[in-house]
Design a protein around this motif. Structure first.
Motif, PDB file in Angstrom:
ATOM      1  N   GLY A  57     -35.874 -40.069  39.608  1.00 44.07           N
ATOM      2  CA  GLY A  57     -35.036 -40.774  40.571  1.00 44.07           C
ATOM      3  C   GLY A  57     -33.570 -40.745  40.205  1.00 44.07           C
ATOM      4  N   ALA A  58     -33.265 -40.454  38.933  1.00 43.50           N
ATOM      5  CA  ALA A  58     -31.866 -40.403  38.488  1.00 43.50           C
ATOM      6  C   ALA A  58     -31.483 -39.014  37.998  1.00 43.50           C
ATOM      7  CB  ALA A  58     -31.632 -41.427  37.368  1.00 43.50           C
ATOM      8  N   ARG A 131     -30.245 -48.601  30.428  1.00 43.55           N
ATOM      9  CA  ARG A 131     -30.436 -49.529  31.543  1.00 43.55           C
ATOM     10  C   ARG A 131     -29.976 -50.931  31.169  1.00 43.55           C
ATOM     11  NH1 ARG A 131     -35.531 -47.897  34.999  1.00 43.55           N
ATOM     12  NH2 ARG A 131     -35.489 -50.126  35.434  1.00 43.55           N
ATOM     13  N   ALA A 142     -36.682 -45.393  38.021  1.00 46.83           N
ATOM     14  CA  ALA A 142     -35.396 -45.467  38.712  1.00 46.83           C
ATOM     15  C   ALA A 142     -35.559 -45.407  40.226  1.00 46.83           C
ATOM     16  CB  ALA A 142     -34.491 -44.332  38.230  1.00 46.83           C
ATOM     17  N   PHE A 143     -36.615 -44.722  40.706  1.00 44.12           N
ATOM     18  CA  PHE A 143     -36.740 -44.562  42.158  1.00 44.12           C
ATOM     19  C   PHE A 143     -37.102 -45.865  42.863  1.00 44.12           C
ATOM     20  CE2 PHE A 143     -40.999 -43.477  40.549  1.00 44.12           C
ATOM     21  CZ  PHE A 143     -41.806 -44.266  41.351  1.00 44.12           C
ATOM     22  N   MET A 145     -35.417 -48.659  42.287  1.00 36.84           N
ATOM     23  CA  MET A 145     -34.185 -49.447  42.305  1.00 36.84           C
ATOM     24  C   MET A 145     -33.483 -49.304  43.649  1.00 36.84           C
ATOM     25  SD  MET A 145     -32.486 -48.408  38.663  1.00 36.84           S
ATOM     26  CE  MET A 145     -33.348 -48.627  37.113  1.00 36.84           C
ATOM     27  N   SER A 150     -29.531 -47.293  41.149  1.00 39.23           N
ATOM     28  CA  SER A 150     -29.993 -45.984  40.720  1.00 39.23           C
ATOM     29  C   SER A 150     -28.818 -45.058  40.444  1.00 39.23           C
ATOM     30  CB  SER A 150     -30.900 -45.379  41.792  1.00 39.23           C
ATOM     31  OG  SER A 150     -31.356 -44.105  41.404  1.00 39.23           O
ATOM     32  N   ARG A 151     -27.795 -45.145  41.285  1.00 39.27           N
ATOM     33  CA  ARG A 151     -26.600 -44.320  41.089  1.00 39.27           C
ATOM     34  C   ARG A 151     -25.891 -44.697  39.798  1.00 39.27           C
ATOM     35  NH1 ARG A 151     -24.148 -39.537  41.970  1.00 39.27           N
ATOM     36  NH2 ARG A 151     -21.887 -39.755  41.939  1.00 39.27           N
TER      37      ARG A 151
END
Length: 233
Positions: A57-58, A131, A142-143, A145, A150-151
């Motif tokens: 996700g990141a 984090r 992360a996905f 968030m 996430s960014r």
């Protein structure tokens, strides 16, 4: 006789108006040779390794952030995704994401670079600690968030990656300001723009060209104290 005298007088007058460049008349000027331009350093080949999926996700934004910072240093970057347990390849640098916030001594760290490498260099990124430093829950994918969170995590991971890659490639570079600050704040990890000193970029370019460098220090650890401040040792 009168005509010849007139021609001589006219020539003398012209010479007084435009003096002859004696040096140019005797021989062409020789310019000192210029130094040949330095060859562009080869591309930096990076391998993204996330064996536990802690960075899912990141990944894309983190890789872009690291690429952008390394571009400021004059390095061209290529990325590929590696598989857990694959053998190291000469000429590549592995970026390994870990789902733990402490090293073997129990000290919380953001990232680390070993003092020596058997085959190819690699760096570690301790994602739960990254984090925590930027104010997020240390655990969880992360996905799940929000988009802004996430960014922020992706940018922070990318900056830790770039910091550690400098240690891996140019170990003689001391801590300074901006990306290579001895202490990094939450703001430095997440705010838009992060300065990269010119000297850092020159050292990275020299390393990629294979120029000799100073001996590697004993450690390259980006340590984390309590959020929002983490220390680099």
């Amino acid at each position: 006789m009168v005509a010849l005298a007139s021609i001589v007088a006219a020539a003398a007058a012209a010479e007084e108006a435009s003096p002859m460049d004696l040096e140019g008349f005797v021989g062409s000027r020789v310019l000192p040779p210029s130094a040949p331009p330095l060859a562009a350093p080869p591309a930096l080949r990076l391998v993204w390794m996330d064996p536990t999926g802690v960075g899912v996700g990141a990944e894309a934004a983190a890789r872009d952030e690291a690429r952008s910072l390394l571009r400021k240093m004059g390095a061209t970057v290529t990325w590929r995704r590696g598989d857990a347990g694959e053998l190291a390849s000469p000429g590549e640098v592995r970026v390994i994401l870990l789902d733990r916030s402490a090293d073997s001594s129990g000290k919380a760290v953001l990232g680390a670079t070993p003092p020596r490498f058997e085959v190819a260099p690699f760096v570690w990124v301790h994602v739960p600690c990254v984090r925590a430093v930027i104010g997020l829950d240390p655990r969880g994918p992360a996905f799940t968030m929000s988009a802004p969170a996430s960014r922020s995590l992706a940018i922070a991971i990318g900056r830790v990656v770039a910091h550690e890659l400098v240690h891996a490639l140019a170990p003689s570079v001391p801590h300074g300001t901006g990306l290579m600050s001895a202490t990094l704040t939450r703001r430095q990890l997440t705010d838009p723009g992060l300065r990269v000193d010119t000297e850092v970029g020159l050292a990275v370019q020299a390393a990629l060209r294979g120029d000799p460098s100073a001996p590697r220090p004993d450690t390259g650890v980006l340590a984390a104290a309590t959020a929002p401040v983490e220390l680099v040792r």
